[in-house]
Design a protein around this motif. Structure first.
Motif, PDB file in Angstrom:
ATOM      1  N   ASP A   1       0.853  -1.184   0.000  1.00 14.22           N
ATOM      2  CA  ASP A   1       0.000   0.000   0.000  1.00 14.22           C
ATOM      3  C   ASP A   1       0.891   1.237   0.000  1.00 14.22           C
ATOM      4  O   ASP A   1       1.745   1.392   0.881  1.00 14.22           O
ATOM      5  N   MET A   2       0.753   2.099  -1.022  1.00 13.24           N
ATOM      6  CA  MET A   2       1.523   3.332  -1.110  1.00 13.24           C
ATOM      7  C   MET A   2       0.728   4.351  -1.901  1.00 13.24           C
ATOM      8  O   MET A   2      -0.298   4.029  -2.516  1.00 13.24           O
ATOM      9  N   GLU A   3       1.189   5.557  -1.921  1.00 15.30           N
ATOM     10  CA  GLU A   3       0.417   6.640  -2.525  1.00 15.30           C
ATOM     11  C   GLU A   3       0.415   6.579  -4.042  1.00 15.30           C
ATOM     12  O   GLU A   3      -0.613   6.808  -4.685  1.00 15.30           O
ATOM     13  N   TYR A   4       1.566   6.259  -4.648  1.00 16.10           N
ATOM     14  CA  TYR A   4       1.652   6.270  -6.109  1.00 16.10           C
ATOM     15  C   TYR A   4       2.663   5.211  -6.559  1.00 16.10           C
ATOM     16  O   TYR A   4       3.507   4.756  -5.763  1.00 16.10           O
ATOM     17  N   PRO A   5       2.611   4.760  -7.814  1.00 20.59           N
ATOM     18  CA  PRO A   5       3.547   3.749  -8.308  1.00 20.59           C
ATOM     19  C   PRO A   5       4.994   4.243  -8.234  1.00 20.59           C
ATOM     20  O   PRO A   5       5.265   5.438  -8.390  1.00 20.59           O
ATOM     21  N   GLU A   6       5.903   3.297  -8.006  1.00 18.32           N
ATOM     22  CA  GLU A   6       7.326   3.648  -7.930  1.00 18.32           C
ATOM     23  C   GLU A   6       8.170   2.422  -8.241  1.00 18.32           C
ATOM     24  O   GLU A   6       7.835   1.302  -7.840  1.00 18.32           O
ATOM     25  N   THR A   7       9.269   2.650  -8.940  1.00 23.67           N
ATOM     26  CA  THR A   7      10.215   1.576  -9.221  1.00 23.67           C
ATOM     27  C   THR A   7      11.249   1.503  -8.096  1.00 23.67           C
ATOM     28  O   THR A   7      11.930   2.486  -7.799  1.00 23.67           O
ATOM     29  N   PHE A   8      11.315   0.365  -7.466  1.00 28.33           N
ATOM     30  CA  PHE A   8      12.336   0.124  -6.448  1.00 28.33           C
ATOM     31  C   PHE A   8      12.497  -1.378  -6.288  1.00 28.33           C
ATOM     32  O   PHE A   8      11.777  -2.175  -6.913  1.00 28.33           O
ATOM     33  N   THR A   9      13.450  -1.767  -5.453  1.00 32.37           N
ATOM     34  CA  THR A   9      13.718  -3.183  -5.206  1.00 32.37           C
ATOM     35  C   THR A   9      13.102  -3.612  -3.881  1.00 32.37           C
ATOM     36  O   THR A   9      13.344  -2.984  -2.845  1.00 32.37           O
ATOM     37  N   LEU A  10      12.290  -4.645  -3.949  1.00 32.88           N
ATOM     38  CA  LEU A  10      11.785  -5.292  -2.742  1.00 32.88           C
ATOM     39  C   LEU A  10      12.571  -6.582  -2.566  1.00 32.88           C
ATOM     40  O   LEU A  10      12.489  -7.483  -3.405  1.00 32.88           O
ATOM     41  N   ALA A  11      13.379  -6.642  -1.526  1.00 33.70           N
ATOM     42  CA  ALA A  11      14.183  -7.827  -1.250  1.00 33.70           C
ATOM     43  C   ALA A  11      13.476  -8.673  -0.198  1.00 33.70           C
ATOM     44  O   ALA A  11      12.985  -8.142   0.810  1.00 33.70           O
ATOM     45  N   LEU A  12      13.389  -9.960  -0.426  1.00 34.75           N
ATOM     46  CA  LEU A  12      12.675 -10.884   0.450  1.00 34.75           C
ATOM     47  C   LEU A  12      13.624 -11.970   0.944  1.00 34.75           C
ATOM     48  O   LEU A  12      14.257 -12.667   0.136  1.00 34.75           O
ATOM     49  N   ARG A  13      13.749 -12.110   2.252  1.00 31.60           N
ATOM     50  CA  ARG A  13      14.541 -13.224   2.778  1.00 31.60           C
ATOM     51  C   ARG A  13      13.799 -14.528   2.531  1.00 31.60           C
ATOM     52  O   ARG A  13      12.601 -14.643   2.811  1.00 31.60           O
ATOM     53  N   LEU A  14      14.508 -15.503   2.025  1.00 33.99           N
ATOM     54  CA  LEU A  14      13.949 -16.835   1.796  1.00 33.99           C
ATOM     55  C   LEU A  14      14.474 -17.755   2.890  1.00 33.99           C
ATOM     56  O   LEU A  14      15.654 -18.100   2.894  1.00 33.99           O
ATOM     57  N   PRO A  15      13.645 -18.130   3.853  1.00 36.36           N
ATOM     58  CA  PRO A  15      14.131 -18.884   5.015  1.00 36.36           C
ATOM     59  C   PRO A  15      14.866 -20.162   4.619  1.00 36.36           C
ATOM     60  O   PRO A  15      14.405 -20.922   3.758  1.00 36.36           O
ATOM     61  N   ALA A  16      15.996 -20.400   5.242  1.00 34.98           N
ATOM     62  CA  ALA A  16      16.804 -21.580   4.930  1.00 34.98           C
ATOM     63  C   ALA A  16      16.089 -22.868   5.296  1.00 34.98           C
ATOM     64  O   ALA A  16      16.351 -23.919   4.709  1.00 34.98           O
ATOM     65  N   TRP A  17      15.171 -22.800   6.277  1.00 33.83           N
ATOM     66  CA  TRP A  17      14.481 -24.027   6.673  1.00 33.83           C
ATOM     67  C   TRP A  17      13.497 -24.508   5.613  1.00 33.83           C
ATOM     68  O   TRP A  17      13.068 -25.665   5.631  1.00 33.83           O
ATOM     69  N   SER A  18      13.117 -23.645   4.686  1.00 33.28           N
ATOM     70  CA  SER A  18      12.209 -24.038   3.598  1.00 33.28           C
ATOM     71  C   SER A  18      13.036 -24.544   2.428  1.00 33.28           C
ATOM     72  O   SER A  18      13.714 -23.765   1.739  1.00 33.28           O
ATOM     73  N   ARG A  19      13.022 -25.828   2.204  1.00 36.94           N
ATOM     74  CA  ARG A  19      13.880 -26.404   1.164  1.00 36.94           C
ATOM     75  C   ARG A  19      13.443 -25.974  -0.230  1.00 36.94           C
ATOM     76  O   ARG A  19      14.260 -25.896  -1.146  1.00 36.94           O
ATOM     77  N   GLU A  20      12.169 -25.715  -0.415  1.00 35.15           N
ATOM     78  CA  GLU A  20      11.650 -25.217  -1.688  1.00 35.15           C
ATOM     79  C   GLU A  20      10.639 -24.116  -1.388  1.00 35.15           C
ATOM     80  O   GLU A  20       9.641 -24.354  -0.721  1.00 35.15           O
ATOM     81  N   THR A  21      10.926 -22.903  -1.854  1.00 34.48           N
ATOM     82  CA  THR A  21      10.011 -21.781  -1.644  1.00 34.48           C
ATOM     83  C   THR A  21       9.536 -21.256  -2.990  1.00 34.48           C
ATOM     84  O   THR A  21      10.347 -21.056  -3.908  1.00 34.48           O
ATOM     85  N   THR A  22       8.249 -21.054  -3.114  1.00 32.70           N
ATOM     86  CA  THR A  22       7.658 -20.492  -4.330  1.00 32.70           C
ATOM     87  C   THR A  22       7.246 -19.055  -4.057  1.00 32.70           C
ATOM     88  O   THR A  22       6.583 -18.778  -3.064  1.00 32.70           O
ATOM     89  N   VAL A  23       7.660 -18.154  -4.947  1.00 35.10           N
ATOM     90  CA  VAL A  23       7.319 -16.740  -4.809  1.00 35.10           C
ATOM     91  C   VAL A  23       6.593 -16.279  -6.064  1.00 35.10           C
ATOM     92  O   VAL A  23       7.039 -16.561  -7.189  1.00 35.10           O
ATOM     93  N   ARG A  24       5.494 -15.575  -5.892  1.00 36.87           N
ATOM     94  CA  ARG A  24       4.740 -15.026  -7.021  1.00 36.87           C
ATOM     95  C   ARG A  24       4.442 -13.545  -6.766  1.00 36.87           C
ATOM     96  O   ARG A  24       4.147 -13.159  -5.635  1.00 36.87           O
ATOM     97  N   VAL A  25       4.549 -12.748  -7.814  1.00 34.55           N
ATOM     98  CA  VAL A  25       4.163 -11.340  -7.764  1.00 34.55           C
ATOM     99  C   VAL A  25       2.934 -11.171  -8.644  1.00 34.55           C
ATOM    100  O   VAL A  25       2.994 -11.428  -9.858  1.00 34.55           O
ATOM    101  N   ASN A  26       1.835 -10.794  -8.042  1.00 33.46           N
ATOM    102  CA  ASN A  26       0.560 -10.677  -8.754  1.00 33.46           C
ATOM    103  C   ASN A  26       0.241 -11.947  -9.544  1.00 33.46           C
ATOM    104  O   ASN A  26      -0.260 -11.910 -10.668  1.00 33.46           O
TER     105      ASN A  26
END
Length: 623
Positions: A466-491
């Protein structure tokens, strides 16, 4: 198996930074822990007054450490207050701060040691916590007159120390102001002197910090030099008291941030890496010989290591040091350690069942029974919680308290500070606790991230932006080491996942959604080393599972789990009437029976039955 060793940046100096102010509101188990701490400790006005009273007379003439209680608890209380913005808590803290200010003597000292025995034993340690307690309240104080009064009092307090401690005729070196632990406890005053310099910009405080660093390189115990040389593990240092040593390196991390001298960064990162590799146990704490570094990673299944272990002071200090190292290096292993510590050792230390502790009678006092809000030590193999109050001192009013009970609130209070970090091109989300968290974007607006799900107990998490207006930036996500396989989806669109951190750079729009699906199964864990008796443990995500005698466990019967094709244990979710408040419950199929397990943090909470994370198993050749 994917590891979390990948760093988010090639060059990490000053790349990551904390987000100031109140930027998070979590629900679930985290918020429950905070509410417990408020109700059972931090809102207790009489408790604060009792700690202040230790400064109105020579409470530690006998060499005790009652001097630490007020400042140590104040630091955690300020963390919690910054998170909750609880007006009632703030009022209690302001009241006790004003009360403590009245105890400063004519010489400028805040000390429970009379002048004729000062700068011995734990006196400098207590003076450190006075500085920290006041300085952390100073950060959240909204009364400018009170801020000025605090700063003036702290300068008098610090100037008294600088005039008598350090190098020079008539002075005593910092490391010689304590007869315990080669003076490392006294040297940990480094952190507040760096913080005091940041506030005042008075060169004498930076000079005093430099003197402590010099001693850390040139004088016994020379912990900073040993870390920079990187030839020994912390458990091999001349002094191996875990809590105090980590506190010194926490201060060195602050000193590096101030000076930018790369040798200090090298010392801190070498030390942190070796602690992770050699002394962090399955529940995220250190020390199987009470509070000492002792190669716990290997010796946690050593039957020769008996007695108290896994101190809560160590757990909380490890969490804070790992937060510093995460900020300085971007190495996701430090966040892995923080989460392991919080969801296992830390939550397990909350005395939610109000077990009473008793200090036996002696010549000075009759037997005293009280309820501590936190436990001090935690068993790894079959044992019971609540055996000893760590750092216990009896006070003149016939009550007692302990070091672990005072420090513990800082563990929960610190987590919101590192849940999201900023960097030049974007933000890093380190954990997915349900709730909301906000951070500034590179473009100057605020983005609020709403995490839905029950992380880390459920496999699916969604994040709404949630933000006021669109913006280009980097969203970095930690992928927990305990999850041997993690699936990530954007929209709904899948992302390529590799390493311990995923960086997604794109034009982010209000209402964009990120989803993460984790591999959340019960996996058996084998120890690093076997000392005679073979052991195995079980982990469900970041949560260590434990056997509990309330569930009928016989700790002498070897456990051999039945495994699925992917290496996970054949396990089914379960609820147990004997432990109705357990957060997690499973029945694990073994080759001979079924094994009931609950989350480590819920185990042993009746304080009369044994529990264990490490369970006796058969030797490999017998399987």
């Amino acid at each position: 198996m994917r590891t979390a060793e990948n760093r988010i940046f090639e060059s990490n100096r000053y790349e990551l930074d904390f987000v100031s102010g109140n930027n998070a509101h979590f629900t679930g188990v985290f918020d429950s822990a905070v509410r417990y701490i408020l109700e059972n400790q931090l809102l207790d006005r009489e408790l604060w007054a009792r700690f202040v009273r230790q400064y109105t007379y020579a409470a530690d003439r006998d060499g005790g450490w009652k001097c630490e209680y007020w400042g140590k608890m104040m630091r955690g209380a300020c963390f919690i207050c910054n998170y909750t913005k609880d007006a009632g808590l703030y009022a209690v803290l302001e009241e006790t701060v004003r009360d403590m200010l009245t105890t400063q003597d004519a010489l400028g000292r805040f000390s429970t040691y009379p002048a004729d025995v000062e700068f011995r034993s734990w006196d400098m340690w207590g003076r450190k916590y006075i500085l920290l307690g006041f300085l952390y309240f100073y950060e959240i104080c909204d009364d400018e007159a009170l801020r000025a009064q605090i700063l003036a009092a702290l300068c008098r307090h610090a100037d008294y120390i600088c005039a008598r401690v350090g190098r020079g005729e008539g002075k005593v070196m910092v490391c010689e102001t304590s007869g315990a632990w080669l003076g490392v406890n006294s040297m940990s005053i480094l952190e507040p002197f760096v913080k005091l310099y940041r506030v005042t910009r008075e060169q004498r405080y930076l000079d005093f910090a430099a003197e402590i660093v010099r001693e850390g390189y040139e004088e016994i115990p020379c912990i900073f030099r040993l870390a920079e040389e990187d030839k020994l593990n912390p458990f091999e240092y001349p002094e191996n008291k875990a809590y105090e040593t980590m506190s010194c390196f926490d201060g060195l991390a602050e000193y590096y941030t101030l000076t930018g001298d790369e040798r200090y960064l090298k010392a801190v990162t070498n030390f942190g890496r070796r602690v992770l590799e050699t002394d962090v146990t399955i529940i995220g704490s250190c020390g199987c010989t009470h509070e000492l570094f002792d190669h716990s990673a290997a010796h946690q299944t050593d039957d020769a290591r008996q007695g108290i272990m896994q101190e809560t002071c160590v757990t909380v200090t490890l969490i804070k040091l790992c937060g510093q190292l995460l900020r300085l290096t971007g190495d996701m292993r430090y966040m892995e350690c923080i989460e392991t510590a919080f969801f296992n050792a830390y939550l397990g230390a909350l005395n939610t069942h109000h077990c009473p502790y008793t200090v036996p009678a002696n010549a000075a006092h009759p037997a005293i029974t009280m309820v501590m809000p936190f436990d001090s030590y935690a068993p790894l193999r079959a044992g019971m919680r609540g055996q000893v109050t760590g750092g216990c001192n009896v006070m003149a009013d016939g009550t007692f308290y302990g070091c672990c009970a005072c420090i513990a609130s800082a563990g929960a209070g610190y987590l919101p500070k590192i849940a999201v970090l900023t960097f030049k091109d974007g933000i890093l989300l380190t954990t997915y606790l349900p709730g909301t968290i906000s951070a500034p974007t590179p473009g100057g607006q605020t983005v609020t991230l709403t995490c839905a799900g029950n992380y880390p107990y459920e496999a699916h998490t969604s994040i709404g932006l949630d933000m006021e207006y669109p913006e280009t930036f980097t969203l970095a996500l930690r992928l927990p080491a305990w999850s041997r396989e993690t699936t990530v989806r954007v929209n709904g669109e899948p992302c390529a996942v590799e390493g311990g951190c995923l960086r997604v750079t794109r034009l982010w729009r209000p209402c964009d959604t990120v989803t993460l699906d984790f591999d959340l199964k019960v996996y058996p864990i084998l120890p690093e080393k076997t000392f005679g008796t073979p052991y195995t443990a079980f982990r469900y995500g970041v949560s260590v599972l434990a056997a509990d005698e309330r569930l009928g466990t016989d700790f002498t019967t070897p456990v051999v789990p039945v495994l699925n094709a992917d290496g996970s244990a054949a396990a089914s979710p379960a609820a147990f009437d004997a432990v109705p408040d357990a957060v997690l419950g499973f029945t694990v199929q073994t080759t001979s029976d079924t094994l009931p397990l609950i989350d480590y943090a819920s185990a042993g909470k009746d304080y009369g039955k044994r529990m264990a994370a490490w369970l006796v198993t058969s030797r490999g050749e017998d399987r």
